[in-house]
Each structure stands twice: as C-alpha cells, then as structure tokens.
Design a protein around this motif. Structure first.
Motif, PDB file in Angstrom:
ATOM      1  N   SER A  33      45.172   1.929  49.935  1.00  7.09           N
ATOM      2  CA  SER A  33      44.008   1.703  50.241  1.00  7.09           C
ATOM      3  C   SER A  33      43.047   0.871  52.328  1.00  7.09           C
ATOM      4  N   MET A  34      42.609   1.645  52.902  1.00  9.47           N
ATOM      5  CA  MET A  34      41.933   0.946  54.152  1.00  9.47           C
ATOM      6  C   MET A  34      40.219   0.447  54.027  1.00  9.47           C
ATOM      7  N   ALA A  35      40.886  -0.194  55.362  1.00 10.70           N
ATOM      8  CA  ALA A  35      38.953  -0.187  55.553  1.00 10.70           C
ATOM      9  C   ALA A  35      38.914  -1.159  56.714  1.00 10.70           C
ATOM     10  N   TRP A  36      37.576  -0.697  57.166  1.00 12.86           N
ATOM     11  CA  TRP A  36      37.230  -1.638  58.817  1.00 12.86           C
ATOM     12  C   TRP A  36      36.600  -2.727  58.166  1.00 12.86           C
ATOM     13  N   GLU A  46      33.734  -9.781  58.798  1.00 14.25           N
ATOM     14  CA  GLU A  46      32.744  -9.539  57.020  1.00 14.25           C
ATOM     15  C   GLU A  46      33.324  -7.548  57.361  1.00 14.25           C
ATOM     16  N   PHE A  47      33.362  -7.843  55.970  1.00 15.04           N
ATOM     17  CA  PHE A  47      33.258  -6.130  55.238  1.00 15.04           C
ATOM     18  C   PHE A  47      32.450  -5.289  56.277  1.00 15.04           C
ATOM     19  N   VAL A  48      33.491  -4.378  56.303  1.00  9.75           N
ATOM     20  CA  VAL A  48      32.262  -2.700  57.209  1.00  9.75           C
ATOM     21  C   VAL A  48      32.326  -2.227  55.764  1.00  9.75           C
ATOM     22  N   ALA A  49      33.514  -1.158  55.663  1.00  9.41           N
ATOM     23  CA  ALA A  49      33.733   0.117  55.231  1.00  9.41           C
ATOM     24  C   ALA A  49      35.042  -0.002  54.347  1.00  9.41           C
ATOM     25  N   GLY A  50      35.010   0.489  53.598  1.00  9.60           N
ATOM     26  CA  GLY A  50      36.695   0.663  52.502  1.00  9.60           C
ATOM     27  C   GLY A  50      36.635   2.192  51.937  1.00  9.60           C
ATOM     28  N   ILE A  51      37.827   2.824  52.040  1.00  5.77           N
ATOM     29  CA  ILE A  51      38.306   3.666  51.847  1.00  5.77           C
ATOM     30  C   ILE A  51      39.184   3.632  50.342  1.00  5.77           C
ATOM     31  N   PRO A  52      39.326   3.903  49.168  1.00  7.43           N
ATOM     32  CA  PRO A  52      40.734   4.094  48.315  1.00  7.43           C
ATOM     33  C   PRO A  52      42.041   4.938  49.268  1.00  7.43           C
ATOM     34  N   TYR A  53      42.693   5.236  48.605  1.00  5.39           N
ATOM     35  CA  TYR A  53      43.890   6.080  48.896  1.00  5.39           C
ATOM     36  C   TYR A  53      43.580   7.410  48.704  1.00  5.39           C
ATOM     37  N   THR A  59      33.228   2.345  49.548  1.00  5.85           N
ATOM     38  CA  THR A  59      32.045   1.300  50.036  1.00  5.85           C
ATOM     39  C   THR A  59      31.997   0.853  51.338  1.00  5.85           C
ATOM     40  N   TYR A  60      30.255   0.579  51.158  1.00  6.73           N
ATOM     41  CA  TYR A  60      30.129   0.018  52.575  1.00  6.73           C
ATOM     42  C   TYR A  60      28.973  -1.260  52.619  1.00  6.73           C
ATOM     43  N   ALA A  61      29.115  -1.957  53.755  1.00  5.88           N
ATOM     44  CA  ALA A  61      28.052  -3.527  53.346  1.00  5.88           C
ATOM     45  C   ALA A  61      27.024  -2.397  53.382  1.00  5.88           C
ATOM     46  N   HIS A  66      24.108   4.391  54.327  1.00  3.25           N
ATOM     47  CA  HIS A  66      23.744   5.540  55.615  1.00  3.25           C
ATOM     48  C   HIS A  66      23.708   5.545  57.178  1.00  3.25           C
ATOM     49  N   ARG A  67      24.273   4.741  57.368  1.00  2.00           N
ATOM     50  CA  ARG A  67      24.285   4.571  59.096  1.00  2.00           C
ATOM     51  C   ARG A  67      25.736   4.910  59.250  1.00  2.00           C
ATOM     52  N   PHE A  68      26.938   4.851  58.586  1.00  2.00           N
ATOM     53  CA  PHE A  68      28.527   4.735  59.243  1.00  2.00           C
ATOM     54  C   PHE A  68      28.894   5.336  57.812  1.00  2.00           C
ATOM     55  N   THR A  69      30.011   6.412  58.366  1.00  2.00           N
ATOM     56  CA  THR A  69      31.009   6.914  57.569  1.00  2.00           C
ATOM     57  C   THR A  69      32.524   6.563  57.526  1.00  2.00           C
ATOM     58  N   ILE A  70      32.838   6.697  56.292  1.00  2.00           N
ATOM     59  CA  ILE A  70      34.725   5.788  56.768  1.00  2.00           C
ATOM     60  C   ILE A  70      34.829   7.396  56.047  1.00  2.00           C
TER      61      ILE A  70
END
Length: 116
Positions: A33-36, A46-53, A59-61, A66-70
């Motif tokens: 999993s990776m995250a920003w 702070e956590f912004v966004a995460g994406i599983p493998y 997941t998003y803060a 609805h504005r950011f996409t990982i």
C-alpha cells in the motif's frame, strides 16, 4: 530498502490543478500500500490519500475528497496524486509514503503553493 522521489509540485492559482508523482526504486512497490501525506507550515504531517496494493478501495482525507485522486502504475513503480480545484489551504509539502515490512519509507517531499 526503497527510495521514493516526489515530483510535480509548484505554485498555482486557486482552482488550478497539479499532478504529483512518486517514483520508487530499490524494490517493487506493487505488493504494498502507498500513501500521500502533507505538512503545512507550523502543522503536523497529515494523511491525504492512500491506495492498497490491489489499486481498489482508495481512501481520502475529508478535506480532499472529490478533488484529489490517487492512482498507481505498477509497471512504472510509480504512484500519482491528481489534485484539482486547489485552494490556499492545500499549501504544504507533499510526501510519498510506503509501508513495507513494518517500516515507513518517505520521500524528500515536493512543495505545493496556492496563494490566497
């Protein structure tokens, strides 16, 4: 061991878009999993966004929903963060994160500035 290098930051006007990239080297990140995260001046990271493998179930803060996409490109060992409708409160240093074998890895960060 993995090295993460972020790119794509800059100074933009409110309402503009930016696309951040995180290039990984040293090992494949396709099974992790990776995250920003981001850190504004005088504030905690702070956590912004995460994406599983799997690339499913991001997941998003609340502040960026609805504005950011990982997204991730496993073939290129890269993770992206598409940021739309940027606002002054999005100003921060953005960091890429990988959690691999119980260890956190961070990039050096890329600055995003949205003047008010």
């Amino acid at each position: 061991q993995v090295q993460l290098v972020e790119s794509g930051g800059g100074s933009v006007q409110p309402g503009d878009s930016l696309r951040l990239s995180c290039a990984a080297s040293g090992r494949s990140i396709r099974r992790y999993s990776m995250a920003w995260f981001r850190q504004a001046p005088g504030k905690e990271r702070e956590f912004v966004a995460g994406i599983p493998y799997s690339g499913v179930g991001m997941t998003y803060a609340d502040s960026v929903m609805h504005r950011f996409t990982i997204s991730r490109d496993s073939a290129k060992n890269t993770v992206h963060l598409q940021m739309n409708s940027l606002q002054p409160e999005d100003t921060a240093v953005y960091y890429c994160n990988a959690y691999i074998l119980r260890k956190d890895y961070w990039g050096q960060g890329t600055q995003v500035t949205v003047p008010s």
